[in-house]
Design an enzyme around this catalytic site. Structure first.
Site, PDB file in Angstrom:
ATOM      1  N   HIS A  73     -10.380 -25.988  -9.460  1.00 44.56           N
ATOM      2  CA  HIS A  73     -11.502 -25.238 -10.017  1.00 44.56           C
ATOM      3  C   HIS A  73     -12.028 -24.245  -8.982  1.00 44.56           C
ATOM      4  CE1 HIS A  73     -12.171 -28.349 -13.237  1.00 44.56           C
ATOM      5  NE2 HIS A  73     -11.613 -29.118 -12.312  1.00 44.56           N
ATOM      6  N   TYR A 109     -17.013 -32.647  -9.242  1.00 42.81           N
ATOM      7  CA  TYR A 109     -15.775 -32.528  -8.467  1.00 42.81           C
ATOM      8  C   TYR A 109     -15.623 -33.659  -7.456  1.00 42.81           C
ATOM      9  CZ  TYR A 109     -16.620 -27.773 -10.186  1.00 42.81           C
ATOM     10  OH  TYR A 109     -16.901 -26.683 -10.976  1.00 42.81           O
ATOM     11  N   HIS A 187      -8.062 -25.267 -14.130  1.00 40.10           N
ATOM     12  CA  HIS A 187      -9.009 -25.471 -15.230  1.00 40.10           C
ATOM     13  C   HIS A 187      -8.656 -24.586 -16.425  1.00 40.10           C
ATOM     14  CE1 HIS A 187     -13.563 -25.873 -16.392  1.00 40.10           C
ATOM     15  NE2 HIS A 187     -12.757 -26.276 -17.335  1.00 40.10           N
ATOM     16  N   LYS A 193     -11.054 -20.383 -19.946  1.00 42.89           N
ATOM     17  CA  LYS A 193     -11.836 -19.968 -18.790  1.00 42.89           C
ATOM     18  C   LYS A 193     -10.938 -19.269 -17.779  1.00 42.89           C
ATOM     19  CE  LYS A 193     -15.115 -23.839 -18.980  1.00 42.89           C
ATOM     20  NZ  LYS A 193     -16.384 -23.086 -18.975  1.00 42.89           N
ATOM     21  N   CYS A 195     -11.504 -19.784 -14.541  1.00 41.65           N
ATOM     22  CA  CYS A 195     -11.483 -20.786 -13.471  1.00 41.65           C
ATOM     23  C   CYS A 195     -10.108 -21.437 -13.349  1.00 41.65           C
ATOM     24  CB  CYS A 195     -12.548 -21.841 -13.771  1.00 41.65           C
ATOM     25  SG  CYS A 195     -12.639 -23.200 -12.596  1.00 41.65           S
TER      26      CYS A 195
END
Length: 208
Positions: A73, A109, A187, A193, A195
């Site tokens: 991420h 995380y 991700h 996304k 990310c």
């Protein structure tokens, strides 16, 4: 004055896929950073990702889900975000976003990697994370600081530092020595996304 030995060092670092800048014989910031990254990688070429074989297993949660995947991420923050703060302080701020903003019990995380390549633990690896909706069991989530305004097709170097790349490789190797990792993803492979701001499978192929 141009130093012939520095030119040799710069040429050697460039040959190992580091970025010391133009081989001009001057030991500037780029050469220093490339040399530090080379030392941190213990002489391995930049981009090398070795996933060692192991019989060890990390289990998560009371149901003991075996950890078999790493998801990468980014924090979606600008390079100068909390520039004078420590990674610990940055972690505390991200944790606040997750706890106060998302209602989670802790930071989502398991690991964070700072702009200088430093690493810091978040959630324990034995606790299920909260990095991807519906895809957290048996996953370790790693967050790179940075990535604001990034695209999923960006090159890693556009949004992150060389030292972050070295630390990400080392962290993947370290986790893979503790549990049998079968997949390393981004991700953006699990949600619409940008990310983490680059294509993880492509980055891994470049590193092979």
């Amino acid at each position: 004055m141009r130093d012939p030995n520095t030119i040799l060092i710069q040429t050697g670092l460039a040959g190992l896929n580091y970025q010391p800048g133009k081989p001009d014989g001057f030991f500037g910031p780029k050469t220093e950073a490339a040399g530090a990254a080379w030392l941190a990688a213990k002489g391995q070429p930049a981009g090398t990702v070795l996933v060692p074989e192991t019989t060890s297993v990390i289990y998560q949660g009371s149901a003991r889900y075996p950890v078999e995947e790493i998801v990468v991420h980014c924090s979606a923050t600008r390079p100068e975000w909390m520039a004078n703060a420590s990674l610990s302080e940055q972690r505390a701020e991200i944790r606040r976003w997750h706890v106060e903003g998302n209602g989670w019990q802790d930071i989502g995380y398991h690991w964070l990697i700072g702009r200088d390549g430093s690493t810091l633990a978040g959630r324990p690896e034995t606790v299920i994370g909260a990095g991807v909706e519906g895809h957290n069991r048996g996953v370790i989530h790693i967050c790179l600081i940075g990535g604001a305004g990034s695209s999923e097709t960006d090159a890693f170097s556009r949004n992150f530092t060389q030292r972050q790349g070295v630390s990400l490789r080392q962290l993947i190797q370290g986790i893979s020595m503790r549990t049998r990792i079968k997949r390393i993803s981004g991700h953006n492979e699990w949600a619409a996304k940008a990310c983490p701001g680059f294509n993880v499978p492509g980055w891994l192929k470049e590193a092979a």
